[in-house]
Write a protein that holds these residues in place. Sequence first.
Motif, PDB file in Angstrom:
ATOM      1  N   ASP A  62      -7.923   1.695  13.784  1.00 21.10           N
ATOM      2  CA  ASP A  62      -7.260   1.056  14.938  1.00 21.10           C
ATOM      3  C   ASP A  62      -8.553  -0.066  15.541  1.00 21.10           C
ATOM      4  N   GLN A  63      -9.725   0.066  15.154  1.00 22.56           N
ATOM      5  CA  GLN A  63     -10.616  -0.837  15.522  1.00 22.56           C
ATOM      6  C   GLN A  63     -10.998  -1.806  14.391  1.00 22.56           C
ATOM      7  N   ARG A  64     -10.338  -1.846  13.411  1.00 26.32           N
ATOM      8  CA  ARG A  64     -10.841  -2.975  12.302  1.00 26.32           C
ATOM      9  C   ARG A  64     -10.179  -4.565  12.654  1.00 26.32           C
ATOM     10  N   SER A  65     -11.053  -5.146  12.280  1.00 26.33           N
ATOM     11  CA  SER A  65     -10.587  -6.718  12.338  1.00 26.33           C
ATOM     12  C   SER A  65      -9.507  -6.845  11.312  1.00 26.33           C
ATOM     13  N   PRO A  66      -8.772  -8.014  11.306  1.00 25.39           N
ATOM     14  CA  PRO A  66      -7.760  -8.106  10.302  1.00 25.39           C
ATOM     15  C   PRO A  66      -8.336  -8.412   8.951  1.00 25.39           C
ATOM     16  N   ALA A  67      -9.455  -8.980   9.007  1.00 23.22           N
ATOM     17  CA  ALA A  67     -10.342  -9.061   7.619  1.00 23.22           C
ATOM     18  C   ALA A  67     -10.656  -7.746   6.924  1.00 23.22           C
ATOM     19  N   GLN A  68     -11.259  -6.583   7.814  1.00 21.41           N
ATOM     20  CA  GLN A  68     -11.654  -5.502   7.587  1.00 21.41           C
ATOM     21  C   GLN A  68     -10.371  -4.680   7.225  1.00 21.41           C
ATOM     22  N   ALA A  69      -9.342  -4.775   7.961  1.00 17.47           N
ATOM     23  CA  ALA A  69      -8.137  -4.087   7.629  1.00 17.47           C
ATOM     24  C   ALA A  69      -7.731  -4.629   6.187  1.00 17.47           C
ATOM     25  N   ALA A  70      -7.899  -5.779   5.793  1.00 17.95           N
ATOM     26  CA  ALA A  70      -7.230  -6.338   4.373  1.00 17.95           C
ATOM     27  C   ALA A  70      -8.156  -5.779   3.567  1.00 17.95           C
ATOM     28  N   ARG A  71      -9.307  -5.774   3.840  1.00 18.08           N
ATOM     29  CA  ARG A  71     -10.511  -5.234   2.860  1.00 18.08           C
ATOM     30  C   ARG A  71     -10.255  -3.740   2.218  1.00 18.08           C
ATOM     31  N   VAL A  72      -9.609  -2.913   3.503  1.00 20.95           N
ATOM     32  CA  VAL A  72      -9.609  -1.437   3.058  1.00 20.95           C
ATOM     33  C   VAL A  72      -8.099  -1.517   2.372  1.00 20.95           C
ATOM     34  N   ALA A  73      -7.395  -2.149   2.813  1.00 17.92           N
ATOM     35  CA  ALA A  73      -5.855  -2.213   1.897  1.00 17.92           C
ATOM     36  C   ALA A  73      -6.116  -2.337   0.649  1.00 17.92           C
ATOM     37  N   GLN A  74      -7.073  -3.202   0.133  1.00 16.01           N
ATOM     38  CA  GLN A  74      -7.302  -3.571  -1.412  1.00 16.01           C
ATOM     39  C   GLN A  74      -7.774  -2.185  -2.130  1.00 16.01           C
ATOM     40  N   ASP A  75      -8.490  -1.449  -1.451  1.00 20.80           N
ATOM     41  CA  ASP A  75      -9.038  -0.043  -1.925  1.00 20.80           C
ATOM     42  C   ASP A  75      -7.858   0.916  -1.771  1.00 20.80           C
ATOM     43  N   ASP A  76      -7.175   0.803  -0.600  1.00 20.98           N
ATOM     44  CA  ASP A  76      -5.849   1.963  -0.735  1.00 20.98           C
ATOM     45  C   ASP A  76      -4.985   1.554  -1.583  1.00 20.98           C
ATOM     46  N   ALA A  77      -4.786   0.428  -1.855  1.00 17.59           N
ATOM     47  CA  ALA A  77      -3.733   0.180  -3.297  1.00 17.59           C
ATOM     48  C   ALA A  77      -4.110   0.825  -4.592  1.00 17.59           C
ATOM     49  N   LEU A  78      -5.414   0.746  -4.635  1.00 14.93           N
ATOM     50  CA  LEU A  78      -6.041   1.350  -6.058  1.00 14.93           C
ATOM     51  C   LEU A  78      -5.991   2.783  -5.916  1.00 14.93           C
ATOM     52  N   ILE A  79      -6.212   3.366  -4.550  1.00 19.10           N
ATOM     53  CA  ILE A  79      -6.106   5.058  -4.460  1.00 19.10           C
ATOM     54  C   ILE A  79      -4.745   5.415  -4.734  1.00 19.10           C
ATOM     55  N   ALA A  80      -3.863   4.657  -4.057  1.00 17.26           N
ATOM     56  CA  ALA A  80      -2.284   5.096  -4.087  1.00 17.26           C
ATOM     57  C   ALA A  80      -1.791   5.209  -5.579  1.00 17.26           C
ATOM     58  N   GLU A  81      -2.518   4.162  -6.543  1.00 15.88           N
ATOM     59  CA  GLU A  81      -1.879   4.152  -7.697  1.00 15.88           C
ATOM     60  C   GLU A  81      -2.481   5.400  -8.555  1.00 15.88           C
ATOM     61  N   ILE A  82      -3.867   5.715  -8.418  1.00 17.86           N
ATOM     62  CA  ILE A  82      -4.350   7.000  -9.311  1.00 17.86           C
ATOM     63  C   ILE A  82      -3.664   8.096  -8.573  1.00 17.86           C
ATOM     64  N   GLN A  83      -3.411   8.312  -7.296  1.00 21.43           N
ATOM     65  CA  GLN A  83      -2.868   9.562  -6.615  1.00 21.43           C
ATOM     66  C   GLN A  83      -1.580   9.834  -7.254  1.00 21.43           C
ATOM     67  N   ALA A  84      -0.672   8.612  -7.262  1.00 18.34           N
ATOM     68  CA  ALA A  84       0.613   8.709  -8.037  1.00 18.34           C
ATOM     69  C   ALA A  84       0.599   8.922  -9.400  1.00 18.34           C
ATOM     70  N   ALA A  85      -0.427   8.884 -10.088  1.00 22.50           N
ATOM     71  CA  ALA A  85      -0.213   8.833 -11.692  1.00 22.50           C
ATOM     72  C   ALA A  85      -0.623  10.292 -12.283  1.00 22.50           C
ATOM     73  N   ASP A  86       0.015  10.562 -13.444  1.00 25.36           N
ATOM     74  CA  ASP A  86       0.009  11.680 -13.906  1.00 25.36           C
ATOM     75  C   ASP A  86      -1.223  11.643 -15.251  1.00 25.36           C
ATOM     76  N   VAL A  87      -1.032  10.527 -15.882  1.00 27.31           N
ATOM     77  CA  VAL A  87      -1.886  10.169 -16.952  1.00 27.31           C
ATOM     78  C   VAL A  87      -2.702   8.779 -16.619  1.00 27.31           C
TER      79      VAL A  87
END
Length: 201
Positions: A62-87
């Motif tokens: 809740d304290q991140r700047s827009p640039a910081q939030a965007a940078r974390v969102a890039q990592d979040d997208a990769l994490i979500a992909e591997i969390q959803a993967a079986d293989v």
Amino acid sequence: MNILQVNSSARQNGHSTKLADELVQGLAAAHTGATVVRRDLTTQPHPALDEAALGALFTPADQRSPAQAARVAQDDALIAEIQAADVVVLGVPMYNFGVSSQLKNWIDAIARAQVTFRYTANGPEGLLKNKKVIAVLTRGGLYRDQPHDTQVPYLRNVLGFLGITDVSFVYAEGLAMGPDAEAAALASAREQIAALLPVTA
């Protein structure tokens, strides 16, 4: 089955990508209704873990700047992909005895405390469980089971730390040792891929 393919070659049509494509096609064909997510770090490289990224990750959401939030969102997208993967199928070329910078950046992005691993009173615990990884290794020389193969121990260690212990490797070696060696390496890799696929009637 949810399949995640991660290509990490510096070349768009490198051997590791082509072999990973063949493996994923075989897996998808053998599992009716399988979904495939293709993360191409060649055409869309992920940013390196630097001071700005660390600052963003260690700043409360809740304290991140827009640039910081965007940078974390890039990592979040990769994490979500591997969390959803079986293989997970990794295309892993060898550069200077190690994994590519593209793959290292991906690993740095998905390794996040309290999300994909955590520290407990009994030591670290990986949170990416019940997944299988198949890494397609392409090398110019011969490194399999040799002390100077740093890729396999590294991948086993970092994936195991994240909770993934079911890890298989496909080897295509000797690719820079002449046309005959290259052809033999690719044929051997395809045999290894076939052995990993379910037997169908």
